[in-house]
Each structure stands twice: as C-alpha cells, then as structure tokens.
Design an enzyme around this catalytic site. Structure first.
Site, PDB file in Angstrom:
ATOM      1  N   ASP A  96      15.148  -5.660  44.506  1.00 13.94           N
ATOM      2  CA  ASP A  96      14.929  -6.027  43.100  1.00 13.94           C
ATOM      3  C   ASP A  96      14.096  -4.949  42.403  1.00 13.94           C
ATOM      4  O   ASP A  96      14.383  -4.541  41.271  1.00 13.94           O
ATOM      5  CB  ASP A  96      14.210  -7.381  43.057  1.00 13.94           C
ATOM      6  CG  ASP A  96      14.209  -8.011  41.672  1.00 13.94           C
ATOM      7  OD1 ASP A  96      15.057  -7.641  40.845  1.00 13.94           O
ATOM      8  OD2 ASP A  96      13.361  -8.888  41.428  1.00 13.94           O
ATOM      9  N   ARG A 127      24.047  -6.963  26.406  1.00 14.41           N
ATOM     10  CA  ARG A 127      22.682  -6.899  26.955  1.00 14.41           C
ATOM     11  C   ARG A 127      22.681  -6.874  28.478  1.00 14.41           C
ATOM     12  O   ARG A 127      21.632  -6.731  29.102  1.00 14.41           O
ATOM     13  CB  ARG A 127      21.873  -8.126  26.508  1.00 14.41           C
ATOM     14  CG  ARG A 127      21.591  -8.198  25.023  1.00 14.41           C
ATOM     15  CD  ARG A 127      20.989  -9.555  24.687  1.00 14.41           C
ATOM     16  NE  ARG A 127      19.725  -9.767  25.360  1.00 14.41           N
ATOM     17  CZ  ARG A 127      19.205 -10.978  25.625  1.00 14.41           C
ATOM     18  NH1 ARG A 127      19.864 -12.069  25.284  1.00 14.41           N
ATOM     19  NH2 ARG A 127      18.056 -11.098  26.228  1.00 14.41           N
TER      20      ARG A 127
HETATM   21  C1  LIG Z   1       2.705  -1.640  32.759  1.00 10.27           C
HETATM   22  C2  LIG Z   1       3.202  -2.387  31.610  1.00 10.27           C
HETATM   23  C3  LIG Z   1       2.882  -3.801  31.610  1.00 10.27           C
HETATM   24  C4  LIG Z   1       3.890  -4.549  31.034  1.00 10.27           C
HETATM   25  C5  LIG Z   1       5.094  -4.662  31.843  1.00 10.27           C
HETATM   26  C6  LIG Z   1       4.745  -4.678  33.248  1.00 10.27           C
HETATM   27  C7  LIG Z   1       5.619  -4.756  34.170  1.00 10.27           C
HETATM   28  C8  LIG Z   1       7.040  -4.911  33.930  1.00 10.27           C
HETATM   29  C9  LIG Z   1       7.643  -5.802  34.925  1.00 10.27           C
HETATM   30  C10 LIG Z   1       8.908  -5.924  34.974  1.00 10.27           C
HETATM   31  C11 LIG Z   1       9.757  -5.094  34.184  1.00 10.27           C
HETATM   32  C12 LIG Z   1      11.140  -5.137  34.574  1.00 10.27           C
HETATM   33  C13 LIG Z   1      11.580  -4.469  35.598  1.00 10.27           C
HETATM   34  C14 LIG Z   1      10.765  -3.688  36.396  1.00 10.27           C
HETATM   35  C15 LIG Z   1       9.931  -4.486  37.327  1.00 10.27           C
HETATM   36  C16 LIG Z   1      10.260  -4.977  38.463  1.00 10.27           C
HETATM   37  C17 LIG Z   1      11.594  -4.951  39.029  1.00 10.27           C
HETATM   38  C18 LIG Z   1      12.023  -6.288  39.403  1.00 10.27           C
HETATM   39  C19 LIG Z   1      12.579  -7.011  38.202  1.00 10.27           C
HETATM   40  C20 LIG Z   1      11.938  -8.333  38.060  1.00 10.27           C
HETATM   41  O1  LIG Z   1      11.297  -8.830  38.927  1.00 10.27           O
HETATM   42  S1  LIG Z   1      12.173  -9.145  36.579  1.00 10.27           S
HETATM   43  C21 LIG Z   1      11.330 -10.708  36.850  1.00 10.27           C
HETATM   44  C22 LIG Z   1      12.254 -11.840  37.244  1.00 10.27           C
HETATM   45  N1  LIG Z   1      13.130 -12.217  36.173  1.00 10.27           N
HETATM   46  C23 LIG Z   1      12.708 -12.947  35.159  1.00 10.27           C
HETATM   47  O2  LIG Z   1      11.569 -13.324  35.050  1.00 10.27           O
HETATM   48  C24 LIG Z   1      13.748 -13.305  34.124  1.00 10.27           C
HETATM   49  C25 LIG Z   1      13.548 -14.725  33.617  1.00 10.27           C
HETATM   50  N2  LIG Z   1      14.615 -15.063  32.700  1.00 10.27           N
HETATM   51  C26 LIG Z   1      14.526 -14.829  31.379  1.00 10.27           C
HETATM   52  O3  LIG Z   1      13.493 -14.416  30.871  1.00 10.27           O
HETATM   53  C27 LIG Z   1      15.751 -15.100  30.567  1.00 10.27           C
HETATM   54  O4  LIG Z   1      16.659 -15.905  31.271  1.00 10.27           O
HETATM   55  C28 LIG Z   1      16.454 -13.821  30.110  1.00 10.27           C
HETATM   56  C29 LIG Z   1      15.544 -13.025  29.159  1.00 10.27           C
HETATM   57  C30 LIG Z   1      16.837 -12.949  31.326  1.00 10.27           C
HETATM   58  C31 LIG Z   1      17.744 -14.137  29.382  1.00 10.27           C
HETATM   59  O5  LIG Z   1      17.484 -15.185  28.487  1.00 10.27           O
HETATM   60  P1  LIG Z   1      18.168 -15.188  27.046  1.00 10.27           P
HETATM   61  O6  LIG Z   1      17.938 -16.564  26.494  1.00 10.27           O
HETATM   62  O7  LIG Z   1      17.686 -14.036  26.273  1.00 10.27           O
HETATM   63  O8  LIG Z   1      19.697 -14.932  27.312  1.00 10.27           O
HETATM   64  P2  LIG Z   1      20.886 -15.829  27.923  1.00 10.27           P
HETATM   65  O9  LIG Z   1      20.412 -16.930  28.781  1.00 10.27           O
HETATM   66  O10 LIG Z   1      21.765 -16.184  26.738  1.00 10.27           O
HETATM   67  O11 LIG Z   1      21.677 -14.768  28.846  1.00 10.27           O
HETATM   68  C32 LIG Z   1      21.914 -13.452  28.363  1.00 10.27           C
HETATM   69  C33 LIG Z   1      23.320 -13.033  28.741  1.00 10.27           C
HETATM   70  O12 LIG Z   1      23.436 -13.028  30.160  1.00 10.27           O
HETATM   71  C34 LIG Z   1      24.565 -13.809  30.586  1.00 10.27           C
HETATM   72  N3  LIG Z   1      24.287 -14.323  31.913  1.00 10.27           N
HETATM   73  C35 LIG Z   1      23.325 -15.166  32.290  1.00 10.27           C
HETATM   74  N4  LIG Z   1      23.368 -15.371  33.595  1.00 10.27           N
HETATM   75  C36 LIG Z   1      24.376 -14.606  34.077  1.00 10.27           C
HETATM   76  C37 LIG Z   1      24.913 -14.385  35.346  1.00 10.27           C
HETATM   77  N5  LIG Z   1      24.379 -14.969  36.419  1.00 10.27           N
HETATM   78  N6  LIG Z   1      25.931 -13.539  35.464  1.00 10.27           N
HETATM   79  C38 LIG Z   1      26.476 -12.908  34.379  1.00 10.27           C
HETATM   80  N7  LIG Z   1      25.983 -13.075  33.139  1.00 10.27           N
HETATM   81  C39 LIG Z   1      24.972 -13.913  33.001  1.00 10.27           C
HETATM   82  C40 LIG Z   1      24.681 -14.839  29.490  1.00 10.27           C
HETATM   83  O13 LIG Z   1      25.979 -15.401  29.480  1.00 10.27           O
HETATM   84  C41 LIG Z   1      24.389 -14.024  28.270  1.00 10.27           C
HETATM   85  O14 LIG Z   1      25.527 -13.235  27.974  1.00 10.27           O
HETATM   86  P3  LIG Z   1      25.941 -12.866  26.475  1.00 10.27           P
HETATM   87  O15 LIG Z   1      24.798 -12.051  25.898  1.00 10.27           O
HETATM   88  O16 LIG Z   1      27.205 -12.101  26.601  1.00 10.27           O
HETATM   89  O17 LIG Z   1      26.108 -14.194  25.769  1.00 10.27           O
END
Ligand SMILES: CCCCC/C=C\C/C=C\C/C=C\C/C=C\CCCC(=O)SCCNC(=O)CCNC(=O)[C@H](O)C(C)(C)COP(=O)(O)OP(=O)(O)OC[C@H]1O[C@@H](n2cnc3c(N)ncnc32)[C@H](O)[C@@H]1OP(=O)(O)O
Length: 164
Positions: A77, A122
């Site tokens: 991940d 997205r």
């Molecule tokens: C140093 C700076 C400090 C600040 C930042 C610090 C650190 C940053 C940390 C992380 C940054 C990211 C990466 C780097 C870090 C680590 C790597 C590991 C990554 C992670 O550790 S990351 C954590 C775990 N993760 C979450 O914490 C996500 C929780 N979740 C949500 O926050 C929402 O769920 C969200 C926003 C994802 C979406 O929510 P939403 O409401 O905006 O969008 P929606 O539900 O509509 O889905 C949108 C489109 O995806 C399609 N869709 C859905 N499911 C699908 C599937 N299974 N297959 C195919 N398509 C799919 C829909 O069909 C729709 O498609 P369409 O756009 O075409 O309609």
C-alpha cells in the site's frame, strides 16, 4: 497541520528515472524514518513506475519466520503511495487486493514493483508484485486509488498531536 500539508504538496514534483522518492512524512508506517514500528521503505522511480528492495524483520512476523500478511499489505500500500509522487497529486487507497502466492520470509530481500495500469477520472488502477532474487513472484496485488485534495488530510492530527 497546514505547514505539514504545504510541505507535503511540494513533494509532488518531477523525479528523474532512478531517483529516490521522498517519504510521505517522518512517522509514516510504511516509509517514515522516525516510526520505530515502521517498515522504513525506500522507493525509487523506475520508468513510469516505482521499485524498492525490501527486507522484513521480526517486528513484522506472523507465523514463525514468515512475514505477517498485513505487514506485506502495508508495504505494498505504501509503495503505491510512493507511485503517487509520479502522478503529481495525492490519492487514497479505496480498494487493495493481495494474492499471497508463496510465503514472504523474514530476513529475505525482495524486489517490489508498482505501476499505474490505467486512469479513469479520479480513479487510479494500479498493480504491484514482490519477487525473489531468482525472479519468482511471492505476491501480486491490485488496488484502486481515488484522487483527493490535500485538504483531505486535514481530517487527522499531525503526528504526535494528540492521538499518540
Ligand atoms: C506530510 C504531510 C501531512 C499530510 C499528509 C500526510 C500523509 C499523507 C498520507 C497519505 C497520503 C496518501 C498516500 C500516501 C500515503 C500512504 C500510502 C498508503 C495509502 C493509504 O494508506 S491511504 C489511507 C487509507 N484510505 C483511506 O483512508 C480512504 C478512505 N476513503 C475515503 O476517504 C473515500 O472513500 C474516498 C475519498 C476514497 C472516496 O470517497 P468519495 O465520496 O470522494 O468518492 P466515491 O465514493 O464516489 O468514489 C469515487 C470513485 O471511485 C469509484 N469506486 C469506489 N470504490 C471502487 C472500487 N472498489 N473499484 C472501482 N471503483 C471504485 C466510485 O464508483 C467513484 O467513481 P466515479 O468517480 O467514476 O463515480
């Protein structure tokens, strides 16, 4: 937190092939150098994808001598998270699948590779694998990441304040 977010946004820049990619932040479980429980993953740009050489240690043991499957998933991940630095903006894991083809062994070095398979609005469809030095794949993975704004991360507290 805002300062951290601004610093993080600067990491989305151009990296030459072979360059070491930055960490997400110092305490990231996957790549943060200051997380004592972390994997300290270091990823390099490899063509349009990323690669890393990684050795798990006994902090991440499951069955004796074998890496815990959740620890493997964490590293994969996070490797996808490093791929985002080449994509130019943040995204988060919406779905992660891992096929555990053979045990991942503590103390053995693996090559990990992750690439973008396709982009759709997205959504970012990605794939990864870990291979032994001889080339046998021990895991394969696919994931769906969804692009978010940097503000998405303002939902949490910065490391050390106050959740840990
Ligand atoms: C140093 C700076 C400090 C600040 C930042 C610090 C650190 C940053 C940390 C992380 C940054 C990211 C990466 C780097 C870090 C680590 C790597 C590991 C990554 C992670 O550790 S990351 C954590 C775990 N993760 C979450 O914490 C996500 C929780 N979740 C949500 O926050 C929402 O769920 C969200 C926003 C994802 C979406 O929510 P939403 O409401 O905006 O969008 P929606 O539900 O509509 O889905 C949108 C489109 O995806 C399609 N869709 C859905 N499911 C699908 C599937 N299974 N297959 C195919 N398509 C799919 C829909 O069909 C729709 O498609 P369409 O756009 O075409 O309609």
């Amino acid at each position: 937190m805002q300062a951290l977010l601004a610093m993080w946004a600067e990491k989305f820049t151009v990296y030459p092939d072979g360059a070491e990619l930055p960490t997400h932040h110092d305490h990231c479980l996957g790549c943060g150098p200051n997380n004592p429980h972390g994997h300290h993953l270091r990823a390099l740009r490899h063509g349009d994808g990323v690669q890393a050489w990684h050795t798990f240690d006994n902090r991440h043991v499951g069955a004796p001598g074998i890496v815990h499957g959740g620890a493997v998933a964490t590293v994969v991940d996070d490797l996808y998270g490093c791929l985002l630095f080449l994509e130019g903006g943040p995204a988060v894991t919406r779905q992660l699948t891992i096929e555990y083809l053979a045990p991942v062994l503590i103390g053995a070095e693996y090559r990990l590779q992750a690439d973008v398979v396709r982009r759709e609005g997205r959504k970012l469809f990605v794939a990864a694998r870990a291979t032994e030095p001889a080339g046998r794949a021990v895991i394969t993975s696919t994931a769906v990441f969804v692009k978010v704004s940097v503000e998405h991360f303002a939902q949490g507290s910065p490391p050390g304040v106050p959740a840990d």
